[in-house]
Design an enzyme around this catalytic site. Structure first.
Site, short mmCIF file in Angstrom:
data_model
loop_
_atom_site.label_atom_id
_atom_site.label_comp_id
_atom_site.label_asym_id
_atom_site.label_seq_id
_atom_site.Cartn_x
_atom_site.Cartn_y
_atom_site.Cartn_z
N CYS A 137 0.84 -1.21 0.00
CA CYS A 137 0.00 0.00 0.00
C CYS A 137 0.87 1.26 0.00
O CYS A 137 1.58 1.53 0.96
CB CYS A 137 -0.91 -0.05 1.23
SG CYS A 137 -1.77 1.48 1.60
N CYS A 173 0.16 3.70 2.82
CA CYS A 173 0.65 3.12 4.08
C CYS A 173 2.16 3.37 4.23
O CYS A 173 2.64 3.75 5.31
CB CYS A 173 0.39 1.61 4.13
SG CYS A 173 -1.34 1.14 4.08
#
Length: 147
Positions: A69, A72
């Site tokens: 991600c 993230c």
């Protein structure tokens, strides 16, 4: 007998009792003798997550993330900086949703990154999406004040 707070060690996972009048800064684990707080988030699996959330008397801020991600990965250094400001009043954990899919499902994680603020074993606030360190700290403190 004086009141105590329970705090889970980030190194060995043992639950420590700390006198309520004693600040957790500089406290060491009674089992492994490592510092209880280092100013860094702790990577946890499903078992360690449960120990921290259920056994700690201090609030727990969890970053649910995944290595693939992009947001993230962008938020990771911000969460690290937030740990330096929020610890030892709040324990910061990182939970890789790819390594704990059953837990992520139980927590109703529908997007990542997601921040979960927990106290007393229950969720008190949630935020989906990346934030900078200042926003993480402000959101956490505001959420604790509201709860």
């Amino acid at each position: 007998m004086s009141e105590t707070r329970q705090i889970v060690c980030g190194h060995c996972g043992r639950t420590n009792r700390l006198p309520a009048e004693r600040t957790p800064e500089g406290a060491r684990c009674g089992a492994c003798h490592q510092p209880m707080f280092t100013g860094h988030p702790i990577e946890v699996d499903e078992e360690a997550f449960g120990r921290h959330v259920v056994n700690s008397d201090i609030p727990v801020l969890v970053d649910v993330w995944a290595p693939w991600c992009g947001p993230c990965r962008a938020m990771a250094p911000m969460f690290e900086r937030a740990a330096q400001q929020l610890e030892p009043q709040i324990r910061l954990l990182k939970l890789n949703s790819d390594n704990a899919p059953a837990l992520s499902s139980r927590l109703n994680i529908t997007g990542i990154p997601t921040l979960l603020l927990m106290r007393g074993g229950r969720e008190i606030a949630r935020h989906a999406g990346a934030m900078d360190a200042r926003s993480i700290v402000a959101w956490t403190q505001a959420s604790l004040t509201r709860s």
